[in-house]
Design an enzyme around this catalytic site. Structure first.
Site, short mmCIF file in Angstrom:
data_model
loop_
_atom_site.label_atom_id
_atom_site.label_comp_id
_atom_site.label_asym_id
_atom_site.label_seq_id
_atom_site.Cartn_x
_atom_site.Cartn_y
_atom_site.Cartn_z
N THR A 159 -2.46 0.63 -4.57
CA THR A 159 -2.94 1.83 -3.90
C THR A 159 -4.33 2.24 -4.37
OG1 THR A 159 -2.50 4.19 -3.51
CG2 THR A 159 -1.69 3.26 -5.59
N SER A 160 -5.08 2.86 -3.48
CA SER A 160 -6.39 3.41 -3.84
C SER A 160 -6.27 4.76 -4.53
CB SER A 160 -7.28 3.54 -2.60
OG SER A 160 -7.62 2.26 -2.10
N ASP A 194 -1.74 -0.22 6.22
CA ASP A 194 -1.93 0.53 7.46
C ASP A 194 -3.39 0.64 7.89
OD1 ASP A 194 -2.83 3.82 6.89
OD2 ASP A 194 -2.49 2.43 5.25
N ASP A 197 -0.36 5.13 0.93
CA ASP A 197 -0.66 6.10 1.98
C ASP A 197 -0.71 5.42 3.35
OD1 ASP A 197 -1.10 8.65 0.53
OD2 ASP A 197 -2.63 7.47 -0.49
N LYS A 241 -10.67 -1.13 -2.15
CA LYS A 241 -10.49 -1.78 -0.86
C LYS A 241 -11.67 -1.36 0.03
CE LYS A 241 -5.45 -1.22 -1.23
NZ LYS A 241 -4.26 -0.52 -0.69
N ASP A 280 0.85 -1.18 0.00
CA ASP A 280 0.00 0.00 0.00
C ASP A 280 0.90 1.24 0.00
OD1 ASP A 280 -2.42 1.59 0.49
OD2 ASP A 280 -1.63 1.81 2.52
#
Length: 219
Positions: free
Chosen positions: A110-111, A167, A17, A142, A15
């Site tokens: 990643t989003s 995270d 962020d 996600k 991931d």
């Protein structure tokens, strides 16, 4: 849990962020402004937004709002985020961690979209992995496992051969739903039951051990 956990994998899925990049300052600024515009409690909103694509967070927070309105709002938010890099820094140990992955199979999952992920990694002084699964790559955010499953497929391994670094609750749930083991990074991660957890990436050591295997030492 022992002081050090050792996980063996063929691929690491990362991931961005909160895991590689600390972007909490800008995320807080932008989402609290959004909360005010919609008359929502900022503290409650912040419990939802980490790890998800913006439109997916909006769908949770404003369940009666049309999807197209959420998508349009999300596009505006992404533009705001991409223009605001104040306070964006690496998570401690991220640069050394990524350097240790040179020559080992890994991907960013990643989003964020391509412009935002490119800008944030640059602002934090981090190199972009060659393989990247971004918001444009998936149809579901996600905690849906699609992004992680695509990362595994792109690198040609089974989900069980992957270790995810995450995270957020949404991200950890996505990794678990994909059938992968999860290393939680930071305080947010600890409450969501990852297989191992570290305060930051200074607590992780990675080494290739031959036969296409990677050992991840956590703790």
């Amino acid at each position: 849990m022992p002081a050090t956990v050792v996980l063996t994998a063929r691929v690491l899925l990362l991931d961005m962020d909160g895991t590689l990049v600390n972007s909490d300052a800008v995320v807080e600024r932008i989402w609290r402004r959004w909360s005010e515009r919609h008359g929502l409690d900022g503290d409650e909103v912040m419990k939802v937004v980490h790890g998800r694509q913006g439109h997916a967070s909006m769908a949770v927070l404003l369940p009666d709002r049309p999807v197209q309105q959420n998508l349009a709002d999300n596009a505006r938010m992404l533009a705001e985020e991409t223009a605001d890099m104040e306070g964006v820094v690496e998570v401690p140990g991220a640069a050394a961690f990524l350097a240790s992955l040179s020559g080992l199979p890994h991907a960013l999952v990643t989003s964020a979209d391509v412009p935002l992920s490119t800008a944030r990694m640059a602002a934090a002084g981090l190199p972009l992995p060659t393989v990247r699964i971004t918001a444009e790559s998936v149809g579901a955010s996600k905690p849906d496992p699609e992004g992680f499953l695509k990362g595994a497929a792109e690198l040609g391994v089974a989900p069980a051969d992957c270790v995810v670094f995450e995270d957020s609750g949404a991200g950890i749930a996505a990794g678990r739903a994909a059938g992968m083991r999860v290393v939680g990074v930071g305080a947010r991660a600890a409450v969501h039951g990852p297989d191992a957890v570290v305060r930051d990436l200074t607590g992780v050591r990675v080494e290739g051990v031959g036969a296409g295997l990677i050992q991840v030492h956590v703790g």
